[in-house]
Write an enzyme that holds these catalytic residues in place. Structure first.
Site, PDB file in Angstrom:
ATOM      1  N   GLY A   1     -46.104  95.016  -2.001  1.00 46.48           N
ATOM      2  CA  GLY A   1     -46.427  93.843  -1.179  1.00 46.48           C
ATOM      3  C   GLY A   1     -47.850  93.383  -1.392  1.00 46.48           C
TER       4      GLY A   1
ATOM      5  CG  HIS B   1     -47.579  91.265  -6.984  1.00 44.50           C
ATOM      6  ND1 HIS B   1     -48.677  91.229  -6.167  1.00 44.50           N
ATOM      7  CD2 HIS B   1     -47.332  92.581  -7.226  1.00 44.50           C
ATOM      8  CE1 HIS B   1     -49.082  92.460  -5.909  1.00 44.50           C
ATOM      9  NE2 HIS B   1     -48.291  93.304  -6.536  1.00 44.50           N
TER      10      HIS B   1
ATOM     11  CD  GLN C   1     -47.436 104.446  -5.077  1.00 43.35           C
ATOM     12  OE1 GLN C   1     -46.218 104.325  -5.178  1.00 43.35           O
ATOM     13  NE2 GLN C   1     -48.259 103.665  -5.752  1.00 43.35           N
TER      14      GLN C   1
ATOM     15  CE  LYS D   1     -56.046  95.752 -11.309  1.00 47.99           C
ATOM     16  NZ  LYS D   1     -55.433  96.745 -10.394  1.00 47.99           N
TER      17      LYS D   1
ATOM     18  CD  GLN E   1     -47.411 101.844 -11.370  1.00 53.31           C
ATOM     19  OE1 GLN E   1     -47.821 102.405 -10.361  1.00 53.31           O
ATOM     20  NE2 GLN E   1     -47.161 100.548 -11.378  1.00 53.31           N
TER      21      GLN E   1
ATOM     22  CB  SER F   1     -56.535  94.457  -7.395  1.00 58.08           C
ATOM     23  OG  SER F   1     -56.335  95.508  -6.474  1.00 58.08           O
TER      24      SER F   1
HETATM   25  O1  PAF Z   1     -47.636  99.306  -8.854  1.00 61.57           O
HETATM   26  C1  PAF Z   1     -47.246  99.420  -7.666  1.00 61.57           C
HETATM   27  O2  PAF Z   1     -47.374  98.502  -6.856  1.00 61.57           O
HETATM   28  C2  PAF Z   1     -46.599 100.732  -7.220  1.00 61.57           C
HETATM   29  O3  PAF Z   1     -47.214 101.822  -7.815  1.00 61.57           O
HETATM   30  C3  PAF Z   1     -45.083 100.755  -7.448  1.00 61.57           C
HETATM   31  C4  PAF Z   1     -44.725 100.681  -8.916  1.00 61.57           C
HETATM   32  C5  PAF Z   1     -44.441  99.589  -6.700  1.00 61.57           C
HETATM   33  C6  PAF Z   1     -44.506 102.060  -6.879  1.00 61.57           C
HETATM   34  O4  PAF Z   1     -44.750 102.191  -5.527  1.00 61.57           O
END
Ligand code: PAF
EC number: 6.3.2.1
Length: 278
Positions: free
Chosen positions: A28, A34, A58, A146, A150, A182
């Site tokens: 969100g 996004h 996380q 970015k 991940q 961000s």
């Molecule tokens: O990049 C993110 O916003 C988060 O790490 C994700 C991939 C949605 C997992 O919670």
């Protein structure tokens, strides 16, 4: 088509359409970065699902889980404007049973660089991403460059666990002055923001050089010049597939990545650099 908001797994399964489904996983506080992910998903798939879930797994106890921005109504407006079909917004209790035992471990690659600074972080990311993949069952999932480590770990998980999902990555969206977008930028004061520009400036300075040692030195010089307000966590030049540091023998695309704290806000950024031995 009206945007459907699914607040639990059962609703999501009912709402999920046929044809190719693309998933854009998010926490969100949606911004133009996004939106770029959603547009790629929209261009490729019949049915676009955006998940909005601030994943407690996380965040470490020192991290900012409770402080993480939550802007759900504004996020829905963004999703409507981008033609998203379904927003999946489960409660924490719906995603995680209180007695849950099993999760994904990110392995050695998950404990270096960003993983060394945030122990357990990537286990939490991979666990929630795998759960989202299982619930939504997308053919395509879209992530930003970015969060380069991940992204690399998600690709690794898809390969190592034989997940039938294509991973599409999308370039970082930046402000005109270079600051990478961000969700955490909203916490920066005007002064913090000026200091934070050293991250993208350092990456640009590094990317203008040709050898690993000069790349690191040029970037480090810019970070050092930013003064004590910029608390640098790491600056690394790594193989994008493994996140192992590269040396002068490396050939190909590398990632120059930086993390730093400005005031109370921790920021990360990276650029790709092509290295050739010749
Ligand atoms: O990049 C993110 O916003 C988060 O790490 C994700 C991939 C949605 C997992 O919670």
């Amino acid at each position: 088509m009206e945007l459907i908001v699914a607040r639990n797994r059962e609703d999501l399964v009912k709402a999920r359409g046929g044809g190719e489904v693309a998933l854009v996983p998010t926490m969100g506080a949606l911004h133009e970065g996004h939106q770029a992910l959603i547009r790629q998903a929209r261009a490729r798939a019949d049915h676009v699902v955006v998940s909005i879930f601030v994943n407690p797994l996380q965040f470490s106890p020192n991290d900012d889980f409770s402080r993480y921005p939550r802007t759900f109504e504004a996020d829905l407006d963004v999703c409507r404007a981008e033609g998203v079909d379904v927003v999946f917004h489960p409660a924490v209790e719906d995603m995680y049973a209180p007695d849950r035992q099993v999760g994904v471990t990110a392995g050695r690659m998950g404990s270096v660089v960003e993983g060394a600074a945030r122990p357990g972080h990537f286990d939490g990311v991979l666990t929630v991403v795998l759960k989202l993949f299982n619930v939504v069952q997308p053919g395509l999932a879209v992530f930003g460059q970015k969060d380069a480590q991940q992204l690399a770990l998600i690709r690794r998980m898809v390969a190592d666990l034989d997940l039938p999902i294509e991973i599409l990555d999308v370039p970082t969206v930046r402000e005109p002055d270079g600051l990478a977008l961000s969700s955490r930028n909203r916490f920066l004061s005007d002064d913090d923001r000026r200091v934070a520009l050293a991250l993208s400036r350092a990456l640009r300075a590094g990317a203008a050089e040709l050898t690993p040692s000069r790349i690191r030195a040029a970037a480090r010089e810019v970070l050092d010049a930013a003064g004590p307000e910029l608390d640098v966590d790491y600056l690394v030049l790594v193989d994008p597939a493994t996140f192992a540091e590269v040396d002068g023998t490396y050939d190909g695309m590398a990632v120059l990545a930086v993390a730093a704290r400005v005031g109370t806000t921790r920021l990360i950024d990276n650029v790709s650099v092509t290295l050739s031995r010749g």
